[in-house]
Design an enzyme around this catalytic site. Structure first.
Site, PDB file in Angstrom:
ATOM      1  CG  ASN A  33      -0.256   0.118   2.525  1.00  0.00           C
ATOM      2  OD1 ASN A  33       0.973   0.084   2.582  1.00  0.00           O
ATOM      3  ND2 ASN A  33      -1.010   0.239   3.605  1.00  0.00           N
ATOM      4  CE1 TYR A  63     -10.537 -14.499  -6.308  1.00  0.00           C
ATOM      5  CE2 TYR A  63      -9.802 -12.780  -7.830  1.00  0.00           C
ATOM      6  CZ  TYR A  63     -10.309 -14.056  -7.603  1.00  0.00           C
ATOM      7  OH  TYR A  63     -10.570 -14.892  -8.657  1.00  0.00           O
ATOM      8  CB  ALA A 115       9.447 -10.215   7.442  1.00  0.00           C
ATOM      9  CE1 TYR A 146       8.306  -3.744  13.041  1.00  0.00           C
ATOM     10  CE2 TYR A 146      10.020  -4.051  14.688  1.00  0.00           C
ATOM     11  CZ  TYR A 146       9.572  -4.187  13.388  1.00  0.00           C
ATOM     12  OH  TYR A 146      10.387  -4.761  12.430  1.00  0.00           O
ATOM     13  NE  ARG A 187      14.902   1.246   8.504  1.00  0.00           N
ATOM     14  CZ  ARG A 187      14.269   0.196   7.962  1.00  0.00           C
ATOM     15  NH1 ARG A 187      14.214  -0.942   8.609  1.00  0.00           N
ATOM     16  NH2 ARG A 187      13.696   0.283   6.789  1.00  0.00           N
TER      17      ARG A 187
HETATM   18  P1  NAD Z   1       9.984  -0.888   4.739  1.00  0.00           P
HETATM   19  O1  NAD Z   1       9.190   0.116   5.505  1.00  0.00           O
HETATM   20  O2  NAD Z   1      10.972  -0.388   3.749  1.00  0.00           O
HETATM   21  O3  NAD Z   1       9.022  -1.893   3.982  1.00  0.00           O
HETATM   22  C1  NAD Z   1       7.777  -2.281   4.456  1.00  0.00           C
HETATM   23  C2  NAD Z   1       6.806  -2.299   3.295  1.00  0.00           C
HETATM   24  O4  NAD Z   1       5.526  -2.738   3.770  1.00  0.00           O
HETATM   25  C3  NAD Z   1       6.594  -0.900   2.686  1.00  0.00           C
HETATM   26  O5  NAD Z   1       6.739  -0.980   1.290  1.00  0.00           O
HETATM   27  C4  NAD Z   1       5.183  -0.541   3.090  1.00  0.00           C
HETATM   28  O6  NAD Z   1       4.559   0.335   2.193  1.00  0.00           O
HETATM   29  C5  NAD Z   1       4.526  -1.907   3.177  1.00  0.00           C
HETATM   30  N1  NAD Z   1       3.340  -1.951   4.046  1.00  0.00           N
HETATM   31  C6  NAD Z   1       3.247  -1.552   5.335  1.00  0.00           C
HETATM   32  N2  NAD Z   1       1.989  -1.748   5.789  1.00  0.00           N
HETATM   33  C7  NAD Z   1       1.292  -2.311   4.770  1.00  0.00           C
HETATM   34  C8  NAD Z   1      -0.050  -2.764   4.629  1.00  0.00           C
HETATM   35  N3  NAD Z   1      -0.933  -2.669   5.612  1.00  0.00           N
HETATM   36  N4  NAD Z   1      -0.413  -3.309   3.451  1.00  0.00           N
HETATM   37  C9  NAD Z   1       0.463  -3.413   2.415  1.00  0.00           C
HETATM   38  N5  NAD Z   1       1.744  -2.995   2.487  1.00  0.00           N
HETATM   39  C10 NAD Z   1       2.144  -2.456   3.659  1.00  0.00           C
HETATM   40  O7  NAD Z   1      10.693  -1.821   5.806  1.00  0.00           O
HETATM   41  P2  NAD Z   1      11.771  -2.978   5.620  1.00  0.00           P
HETATM   42  O8  NAD Z   1      12.981  -2.585   6.342  1.00  0.00           O
HETATM   43  O9  NAD Z   1      11.860  -3.378   4.193  1.00  0.00           O
HETATM   44  O10 NAD Z   1      11.097  -4.156   6.446  1.00  0.00           O
HETATM   45  C11 NAD Z   1      10.382  -5.188   5.794  1.00  0.00           C
HETATM   46  C12 NAD Z   1       9.949  -6.231   6.803  1.00  0.00           C
HETATM   47  O11 NAD Z   1      11.092  -6.779   7.456  1.00  0.00           O
HETATM   48  C13 NAD Z   1       9.040  -5.680   7.895  1.00  0.00           C
HETATM   49  O12 NAD Z   1       8.044  -6.639   8.194  1.00  0.00           O
HETATM   50  C14 NAD Z   1       9.974  -5.501   9.057  1.00  0.00           C
HETATM   51  O13 NAD Z   1       9.300  -5.607  10.289  1.00  0.00           O
HETATM   52  C15 NAD Z   1      10.967  -6.637   8.860  1.00  0.00           C
HETATM   53  N6  NAD Z   1      12.269  -6.335   9.476  1.00  0.00           N
HETATM   54  C16 NAD Z   1      13.141  -5.448   8.898  1.00  0.00           C
HETATM   55  C17 NAD Z   1      14.361  -5.175   9.513  1.00  0.00           C
HETATM   56  C18 NAD Z   1      15.370  -4.234   8.917  1.00  0.00           C
HETATM   57  O14 NAD Z   1      16.434  -4.036   9.525  1.00  0.00           O
HETATM   58  N7  NAD Z   1      15.178  -3.674   7.757  1.00  0.00           N
HETATM   59  C19 NAD Z   1      14.664  -5.792  10.739  1.00  0.00           C
HETATM   60  C20 NAD Z   1      13.738  -6.653  11.303  1.00  0.00           C
HETATM   61  C21 NAD Z   1      12.550  -6.934  10.647  1.00  0.00           C
HETATM   62  N1  UDP Z   2      20.189   6.039  16.781  1.00  0.00           N
HETATM   63  C1  UDP Z   2      21.063   7.105  16.943  1.00  0.00           C
HETATM   64  N2  UDP Z   2      20.946   8.157  16.089  1.00  0.00           N
HETATM   65  C2  UDP Z   2      20.040   8.202  15.076  1.00  0.00           C
HETATM   66  C3  UDP Z   2      19.155   7.111  14.906  1.00  0.00           C
HETATM   67  C4  UDP Z   2      19.255   6.045  15.787  1.00  0.00           C
HETATM   68  O1  UDP Z   2      21.918   7.103  17.840  1.00  0.00           O
HETATM   69  O2  UDP Z   2      20.022   9.223  14.344  1.00  0.00           O
HETATM   70  C5  UDP Z   2      20.328   4.878  17.680  1.00  0.00           C
HETATM   71  C6  UDP Z   2      19.040   4.397  18.332  1.00  0.00           C
HETATM   72  O3  UDP Z   2      18.793   5.101  19.540  1.00  0.00           O
HETATM   73  C7  UDP Z   2      19.351   2.930  18.546  1.00  0.00           C
HETATM   74  C8  UDP Z   2      20.256   2.552  17.367  1.00  0.00           C
HETATM   75  O4  UDP Z   2      20.763   3.788  16.875  1.00  0.00           O
HETATM   76  O5  UDP Z   2      20.078   2.759  19.739  1.00  0.00           O
HETATM   77  C9  UDP Z   2      19.535   1.837  16.240  1.00  0.00           C
HETATM   78  O6  UDP Z   2      18.405   2.577  15.895  1.00  0.00           O
HETATM   79  P1  UDP Z   2      17.453   2.237  14.658  1.00  0.00           P
HETATM   80  O7  UDP Z   2      16.388   3.285  14.630  1.00  0.00           O
HETATM   81  O8  UDP Z   2      18.258   2.077  13.434  1.00  0.00           O
HETATM   82  O9  UDP Z   2      16.813   0.814  14.957  1.00  0.00           O
HETATM   83  P2  UDP Z   2      16.540  -0.082  16.272  1.00  0.00           P
HETATM   84  O10 UDP Z   2      17.662  -1.040  16.300  1.00  0.00           O
HETATM   85  O11 UDP Z   2      16.501   0.771  17.491  1.00  0.00           O
HETATM   86  O12 UDP Z   2      15.228  -0.697  15.969  1.00  0.00           O
END
Ligand code: NAD
Ligand code: UDP
Length: 322
Positions: A33, A63, A115, A146, A187
């Site tokens: 979305n 669907y 995920a 979360y 992040r």
């Molecule tokens: P992201 O925000 O870039 O991607 C998430 C995607 O989900 C986006 O494209 C968003 O538009 C879509 N989305 C959110 N809610 C939706 C909904 N209701 N319907 C349809 N689409 C929806 O984040 P990411 O870093 O790519 O993370 C992807 C997945 O991996 C997530 O489930 C996240 O919790 C998990 N994850 C990521 C990390 C990381 O470090 N990147 C770490 C742990 C878990």
């Molecule tokens: N953080 C930071 N400066 C920033 C963004 C994040 O010091 O500008 C710190 C945050 O407090 C955390 C770590 O970096 O301790 C990782 O943060 P992130 O938001 O990437 O993800 P998290 O691991 O907390 O989900």
């Protein structure tokens, strides 16, 4: 040819997975979305004969015509800034969205991959984190929306496995970085790199002694793909066990961006300390023993190399290329 649905496929990780599955010969349906994702992430796939994009909220009835071999549920805001600005959507996508994605997988007889996240361990008391650890989560704190959504999603996935016999996988993903992160997603890696490139001070929260373990996206995708192809039903940590303090990361970014701590604008990018957000985990490091043993997987990309590739991406984005 397997037909695969990826929810959240236009996000950072989802879009890299779309690429990998197209490479592996899958027909990929990307459902998103765009609440935190971007069409830019999949623009290069539009028009590919085995790629289709559907703009939809996964919490609504799904669907999909025809068979599906795999359902990969990646939809969810993932950055702390995103999920705290979208708390209800985050709870809904982890609960109702996971239910819809599981229901679709069951109806199609598809394999399912969730995920999940290292956040299920909360602010961990056990370190490094092994999959057996049940975690230390504050359900009513700002991160609870979360953490609890993902914990519910794991419980729901196991219920479909146990009650419906669905073939399920759970990836507990640790901090991942790389090209296609949003520059303003909040992040730490994207913040630091973009601040350094603009010659602004890097915002370190707290005293920067909290730790994280950063995995480059290509390593993560390899781990996810191996998990998908494995028989491992229990949650598996996928992440890089090399642990750094946030302050160490800031210095590494400054080194790679500026050589001598100077951003591309010519200004010196120092460090600015800001208050530590509530419930920010003190430490985080995956024990990847299970992934090593069952998937034969471990990360390969060193932080200096991964940062250089990510910096290159953000530099191009800033200059107006994609
Ligand atoms: P992201 O925000 O870039 O991607 C998430 C995607 O989900 C986006 O494209 C968003 O538009 C879509 N989305 C959110 N809610 C939706 C909904 N209701 N319907 C349809 N689409 C929806 O984040 P990411 O870093 O790519 O993370 C992807 C997945 O991996 C997530 O489930 C996240 O919790 C998990 N994850 C990521 C990390 C990381 O470090 N990147 C770490 C742990 C878990
Ligand atoms: N953080 C930071 N400066 C920033 C963004 C994040 O010091 O500008 C710190 C945050 O407090 C955390 C770590 O970096 O301790 C990782 O943060 P992130 O938001 O990437 O993800 P998290 O691991 O907390 O989900």
């Amino acid at each position: 040819m397997p037909r695969t649905l990826i929810t959240g496929g236009a996000g950072f990780l989802g879009s890299h997975l779309c690429d990998r599955l197209i490479e592996e010969g899958h027909e990929v349906i990307c459902l998103d979305n765009l609440i935190t994702g971007r069409m830019d992430n999949v623009a290069h796939l539009i028009g590919h004969e085995r790629f289709r994009f559907i703009k939809q909220d996964v919490t609504e009835y799904l669907y999909i015509e025809g068979p599906l071999g795999y359902v990969l549920h990646f939809a969810s805001p993932a950055s702390p800034v995103d999920y705290q600005r979208l708390p209800i959507q985050t709870l809904k996508v982890g609960s109702l969205g996971t239910h819809k994605a599981l229901g679709l997988a069951k109806a199609k007889g598809a394999h399912f991959l969730l995920a999940s996240t290292s956040e299920v361990y909360g602010d961990p008391i056990s370190h490094p984190q092994r999959e057996e650890y049940w975690g230390n989560v504050n359900p009513v704190g700002p991160r609870g929306v979360y953490d609890e959504a993902k914990r519910f999603a794991e419980a729901m996935t196991m219920a479909y496995y146990r009650y419906h016999g669905l073939d399920t996988r759970i990836a507990r993903i640790f901090n991942t970085y790389g090209p296609r992160m949003r520059p303003n997603d909040g992040r730490v890696v994207s913040n630091f790199i973009n601040q350094a490139l603009r010659g602004e001070p890097l915002t370190v929260y707290g005293d920067g002694s909290q730790t994280r373990s950063f995995c480059y996206v290509s390593d993560l995708v390899e781990g996810l793909y191996r998990l998908l192809m494995s028989n491992e039903v229990n949650p598996v940590n996928i992440g890089n066990p090399k642990e750094f303090t946030v302050l160490e990361l800031a210095h590494m970014v400054l080194k790679v961006v500026g050589g001598s701590s100077t951003g591309s604008t010519g200004f010196t990018a120092g460090i600015e300390f800001r208050p530590l957000p509530l419930d920010d985990p003190r430490v985080r490091q995956p024990d990847i023993g299970l992934a090593r043993a069952t998937l034969g997987w471990e990360p390969k990309v060193q932080i200096a190399e991964g940062l250089a590739l990510t910096i290159e991406y953000f530099r191009k984005q800033m200059a107006g290329f994609s």
